[in-house]
Design an enzyme around this catalytic site. Structure first.
Site, PDB file in Angstrom:
ATOM      1  NE  ARG A 146      44.529  -7.553  36.226  1.00 24.29           N
ATOM      2  CZ  ARG A 146      44.215  -7.584  34.730  1.00 24.29           C
ATOM      3  NH1 ARG A 146      44.428  -8.823  34.110  1.00 24.29           N
ATOM      4  NH2 ARG A 146      43.694  -6.663  33.978  1.00 24.29           N
ATOM      5  CD  GLU A 173      34.869 -13.264  35.737  1.00 24.94           C
ATOM      6  OE1 GLU A 173      34.889 -12.884  34.250  1.00 24.94           O
ATOM      7  OE2 GLU A 173      33.921 -12.702  36.124  1.00 24.94           O
ATOM      8  CG  LEU A 223      33.616 -10.115  59.844  1.00 23.87           C
ATOM      9  CD1 LEU A 223      32.873  -9.197  58.762  1.00 23.87           C
ATOM     10  CD2 LEU A 223      33.358  -8.995  61.251  1.00 23.87           C
ATOM     11  CB  ALA A 274      36.095  -9.484  35.530  1.00 28.05           C
ATOM     12  CB  CYS A 332      23.338  -8.394  53.650  1.00 28.33           C
ATOM     13  SG  CYS A 332      24.140  -7.303  52.386  1.00 28.33           S
TER      14      CYS A 332
END
Length: 114
Positions: free
Chosen positions: A26, A63, A42, A24, A107
């Site tokens: 990686r 993580e 962006l 996970a 988003c």
């Protein structure tokens, strides 16, 4: 100065271990390598770039913390226990919420450009 060098060595060791042993981490690391440059390309202005980059960098951070919780629980006992399961599930939930946060921020910012 020696304390800083020692701390950097420990941090690098933790990153190497996570990369070697955690798929996970990686996957999220590869995602970070792609998304981080995109965040700066962006984003319009410093705030957008910071939000896009920050949410991406937060994913591997959480993580790593989740993995630390899992390792600690396993070190204490490999015996199945409801509290151990709960601790691991909460760490996993933290990762999920971080992914959701990144998705929502990306988003929101990208949709505002169109």
């Amino acid at each position: 100065m020696a304390r800083i060098v020692h701390a950097l060595h420990n941090s690098a060791s933790g990153l190497r271990t996570a990369w070697r042993t955690e798929s996970a981490f990686r996957q999220e690391g590869m995602l970070t390598l792609v998304m981080l440059p995109l965040a700066f390309w962006l984003g319009h202005g410093g705030v957008e770039r910071a939000l896009l980059a920050g949410t991406v960098l937060l994913i591997p951070v959480v993580e790593l913390l989740n993995t630390a919780v899992e390792y600690t629980v396993d070190r204490v006992s490999l015996e199945r226990h409801e509290l151990s399961k709960t601790a691991k599930d909460m760490g996993s939930a933290a990762v999920l919420l971080t992914l959701v946060l990144a998705f929502v921020v990306w988003c929101t910012i990208l949709l505002s450009h169109f």
